[in-house]
Design a protein around this motif. Sequence first.
Motif, PDB file in Angstrom:
ATOM      1  N   ASP B   1       0.773  -1.392   0.132  1.00 26.65           N
ATOM      2  CA  ASP B   1      -0.048  -0.004   0.055  1.00 26.65           C
ATOM      3  C   ASP B   1       0.925   1.339   0.015  1.00 26.65           C
ATOM      4  OD1 ASP B   1      -3.177   0.610   1.444  1.00 26.65           O
ATOM      5  OD2 ASP B   1      -1.921   1.977   0.483  1.00 26.65           O
ATOM      6  N   ALA B   2       0.514   2.360  -0.524  1.00 27.05           N
ATOM      7  CA  ALA B   2       1.247   3.549  -0.789  1.00 27.05           C
ATOM      8  C   ALA B   2       1.305   4.316   0.492  1.00 27.05           C
ATOM      9  CB  ALA B   2       0.698   4.306  -2.224  1.00 27.05           C
ATOM     10  N   GLY B   3       0.098   4.204   1.661  1.00 29.79           N
ATOM     11  CA  GLY B   3       0.306   4.901   2.515  1.00 29.79           C
ATOM     12  C   GLY B   3      -0.712   5.996   2.335  1.00 29.79           C
ATOM     13  N   VAL B   4      -0.901   6.843   3.148  1.00 29.50           N
ATOM     14  CA  VAL B   4      -1.734   8.247   3.170  1.00 29.50           C
ATOM     15  C   VAL B   4      -1.008   9.143   2.316  1.00 29.50           C
ATOM     16  CG1 VAL B   4      -2.977   9.966   4.377  1.00 29.50           C
ATOM     17  CG2 VAL B   4      -2.536   7.515   5.378  1.00 29.50           C
ATOM     18  N   ILE B   5      -1.874   9.557   1.240  1.00 32.09           N
ATOM     19  CA  ILE B   5      -1.382  10.477   0.242  1.00 32.09           C
ATOM     20  C   ILE B   5      -2.025  11.731   0.544  1.00 32.09           C
ATOM     21  CG2 ILE B   5      -1.067  10.741  -2.306  1.00 32.09           C
ATOM     22  CD1 ILE B   5      -1.386   7.700  -2.654  1.00 32.09           C
ATOM     23  N   GLN B   6      -1.196  12.728   0.423  1.00 33.37           N
ATOM     24  CA  GLN B   6      -1.892  13.981   0.517  1.00 33.37           C
ATOM     25  C   GLN B   6      -1.141  14.852  -0.817  1.00 33.37           C
ATOM     26  OE1 GLN B   6      -0.783  14.470   5.065  1.00 33.37           O
ATOM     27  NE2 GLN B   6      -2.085  16.248   4.347  1.00 33.37           N
ATOM     28  N   SER B   7      -1.915  16.001  -1.066  1.00 32.35           N
ATOM     29  CA  SER B   7      -1.677  16.982  -2.202  1.00 32.35           C
ATOM     30  C   SER B   7      -2.357  18.056  -1.857  1.00 32.35           C
ATOM     31  CB  SER B   7      -1.720  16.196  -3.342  1.00 32.35           C
ATOM     32  OG  SER B   7      -3.250  16.208  -3.879  1.00 32.35           O
ATOM     33  N   PRO B   8      -1.604  19.235  -2.321  1.00 34.86           N
ATOM     34  CA  PRO B   8      -0.179  19.309  -2.559  1.00 34.86           C
ATOM     35  C   PRO B   8       0.834  19.185  -1.379  1.00 34.86           C
ATOM     36  CG  PRO B   8      -1.081  21.511  -2.424  1.00 34.86           C
ATOM     37  CD  PRO B   8      -2.241  20.629  -2.227  1.00 34.86           C
ATOM     38  N   ARG B   9       2.077  19.064  -1.835  1.00 37.04           N
ATOM     39  CA  ARG B   9       2.679  18.716  -0.702  1.00 37.04           C
ATOM     40  C   ARG B   9       3.392  20.476  -0.136  1.00 37.04           C
ATOM     41  NH1 ARG B   9       6.185  14.507   0.045  1.00 37.04           N
ATOM     42  NH2 ARG B   9       6.814  15.597   1.984  1.00 37.04           N
ATOM     43  N   HIS B  10       3.234  21.225  -0.942  1.00 37.71           N
ATOM     44  CA  HIS B  10       3.549  22.718  -0.696  1.00 37.71           C
ATOM     45  C   HIS B  10       2.666  23.402  -1.306  1.00 37.71           C
ATOM     46  CE1 HIS B  10       7.463  21.484   1.098  1.00 37.71           C
ATOM     47  NE2 HIS B  10       7.513  20.741   0.069  1.00 37.71           N
ATOM     48  N   GLU B  11       2.097  24.452  -0.563  1.00 40.65           N
ATOM     49  CA  GLU B  11       1.115  25.343  -1.218  1.00 40.65           C
ATOM     50  C   GLU B  11       1.277  26.786  -0.583  1.00 40.65           C
ATOM     51  OE1 GLU B  11      -1.824  24.655  -3.159  1.00 40.65           O
ATOM     52  OE2 GLU B  11      -2.177  26.836  -3.449  1.00 40.65           O
ATOM     53  N   VAL B  12       1.590  27.814  -1.763  1.00 36.72           N
ATOM     54  CA  VAL B  12       1.903  29.156  -1.244  1.00 36.72           C
ATOM     55  C   VAL B  12       0.672  29.994  -2.048  1.00 36.72           C
ATOM     56  CG1 VAL B  12       3.337  31.031  -1.288  1.00 36.72           C
ATOM     57  CG2 VAL B  12       4.274  28.874  -1.093  1.00 36.72           C
ATOM     58  N   THR B  13       0.070  30.676  -1.096  1.00 35.46           N
ATOM     59  CA  THR B  13      -1.152  31.724  -1.705  1.00 35.46           C
ATOM     60  C   THR B  13      -1.038  33.012  -1.015  1.00 35.46           C
ATOM     61  OG1 THR B  13      -3.554  31.176  -2.169  1.00 35.46           O
ATOM     62  CG2 THR B  13      -2.855  30.647  -0.012  1.00 35.46           C
ATOM     63  N   GLU B  14      -1.983  33.638  -1.446  1.00 32.55           N
ATOM     64  CA  GLU B  14      -2.149  35.069  -0.963  1.00 32.55           C
ATOM     65  C   GLU B  14      -3.408  35.076  -0.168  1.00 32.55           C
ATOM     66  OE1 GLU B  14       0.299  37.708  -4.277  1.00 32.55           O
ATOM     67  OE2 GLU B  14      -1.944  37.844  -3.996  1.00 32.55           O
ATOM     68  N   MET B  15      -3.313  35.880   0.896  1.00 31.33           N
ATOM     69  CA  MET B  15      -4.558  36.209   1.666  1.00 31.33           C
ATOM     70  C   MET B  15      -5.816  36.231   0.915  1.00 31.33           C
ATOM     71  SD  MET B  15      -4.733  39.006   4.853  1.00 31.33           S
ATOM     72  CE  MET B  15      -4.588  40.306   3.685  1.00 31.33           C
ATOM     73  N   GLY B  16      -6.734  35.704   1.260  1.00 33.88           N
ATOM     74  CA  GLY B  16      -8.085  35.791   0.693  1.00 33.88           C
ATOM     75  C   GLY B  16      -8.520  34.905  -0.554  1.00 33.88           C
ATOM     76  N   GLN B  17      -7.486  34.092  -0.863  1.00 32.69           N
ATOM     77  CA  GLN B  17      -7.378  33.041  -1.859  1.00 32.69           C
ATOM     78  C   GLN B  17      -8.167  31.708  -1.250  1.00 32.69           C
ATOM     79  OE1 GLN B  17      -7.076  33.519  -5.196  1.00 32.69           O
ATOM     80  NE2 GLN B  17      -6.982  35.700  -4.459  1.00 32.69           N
ATOM     81  N   GLU B  18      -8.687  30.903  -2.035  1.00 29.71           N
ATOM     82  CA  GLU B  18      -9.254  29.584  -1.389  1.00 29.71           C
ATOM     83  C   GLU B  18      -8.044  28.699  -1.681  1.00 29.71           C
ATOM     84  OE1 GLU B  18     -13.231  28.301  -2.697  1.00 29.71           O
ATOM     85  OE2 GLU B  18     -12.093  26.548  -3.621  1.00 29.71           O
ATOM     86  N   VAL B  19      -8.159  27.830  -0.797  1.00 30.99           N
ATOM     87  CA  VAL B  19      -7.214  26.733  -0.746  1.00 30.99           C
ATOM     88  C   VAL B  19      -7.939  25.376  -0.574  1.00 30.99           C
ATOM     89  CG1 VAL B  19      -5.047  25.864   0.605  1.00 30.99           C
ATOM     90  CG2 VAL B  19      -5.350  28.282   0.322  1.00 30.99           C
ATOM     91  N   THR B  20      -7.610  24.371  -1.285  1.00 28.33           N
ATOM     92  CA  THR B  20      -8.121  23.159  -0.951  1.00 28.33           C
ATOM     93  C   THR B  20      -6.985  22.051  -0.793  1.00 28.33           C
ATOM     94  OG1 THR B  20      -9.952  23.475  -2.444  1.00 28.33           O
ATOM     95  CG2 THR B  20      -9.377  21.385  -1.935  1.00 28.33           C
ATOM     96  N   LEU B  21      -6.865  21.392   0.291  1.00 30.12           N
ATOM     97  CA  LEU B  21      -6.035  20.220   0.669  1.00 30.12           C
ATOM     98  C   LEU B  21      -6.657  18.787   0.404  1.00 30.12           C
ATOM     99  CD1 LEU B  21      -4.538  21.833   3.763  1.00 30.12           C
ATOM    100  CD2 LEU B  21      -4.071  22.514   1.525  1.00 30.12           C
ATOM    101  N   ARG B  22      -5.806  18.061  -0.155  1.00 29.04           N
ATOM    102  CA  ARG B  22      -6.325  16.656  -0.668  1.00 29.04           C
ATOM    103  C   ARG B  22      -5.707  15.460   0.054  1.00 29.04           C
ATOM    104  NH1 ARG B  22      -6.388  20.100  -4.609  1.00 29.04           N
ATOM    105  NH2 ARG B  22      -8.174  20.589  -6.011  1.00 29.04           N
ATOM    106  N   CYS B  23      -6.673  14.509   0.266  1.00 30.78           N
ATOM    107  CA  CYS B  23      -5.934  13.396   1.026  1.00 30.78           C
ATOM    108  C   CYS B  23      -6.687  12.097   0.569  1.00 30.78           C
ATOM    109  CB  CYS B  23      -6.219  13.566   2.661  1.00 30.78           C
ATOM    110  SG  CYS B  23      -5.967  12.080   3.451  1.00 30.78           S
TER     111      CYS B  23
END
Lengths: 115, 114
Positions: B1-23
């Motif tokens: 099994d590949a284990g728990v997968i997350q993306s992205p590994r790094h995220e840089v964004t500006e204040m006010g933007q929407e961010v979506t993290l995945r698992c």
Amino acid sequence: AQSVSQHNHHVILSEAASLELGCNYSYGGTVNLFWYVQYPGQHLQLLLKYFSGDPLVKGIKGFEAEFIKSKFSFNLRKPSVQWSDTAEYFCAVSSNAGNNRKLIWGLGTSLAVNP
Amino acid sequence: DAGVIQSPRHEVTEMGQEVTLRCKPISGHDYLFWYRQTMMRGLELLIYFNNNVPIDDSGMPEDRFSAKMPNASFSTLKIQPSEPRDSAVYFCASTGLAGVNEQFFGPGTRLTVL
């Protein structure tokens, strides 16, 4: 409320020194106990765990921990640390009741081992 | 099994933007946890799911945070709008009904909000 207390926030040792990190928990029922390690820049990995039976638990990389029920403690030990043991160590507790899978975490202990 | 997968590994964004993290949890695991780790507050549980249903979201800091688990193999954590104080490492972990509570962690997403 359930809680986990790790006594040492920062520990600095020389290689070959012995290590003991304290962990006490507050919970009235049957518990499962864990120590996790987080190497710099990495995710948390399980070091060892206790569910039942022998209160002295042996984990990976020469680590062990002893569950003392009367003291609500689960201290982590290693007789001789190495530079590669430099990491953050977290103690965690969960209830053994029902389908509860939530872990209560300590704040962590940062260990630095000097070569 | 590949284990728990997350993306992205790094995220840089500006204040006010929407961010979506995945698992993506380990196959067969039916519990999924979202954590946030910062120097100031340590490791905080944000929310956890069982069989895709949110069980405890008491750790979600405010309405700007939301999490979903549309199926057994995918979950998202969304921040909208993002703020600089949301900068942290976000971990996803999973576990199963094997009678033990050991959680398996993903590599984390390091979020920086400028």
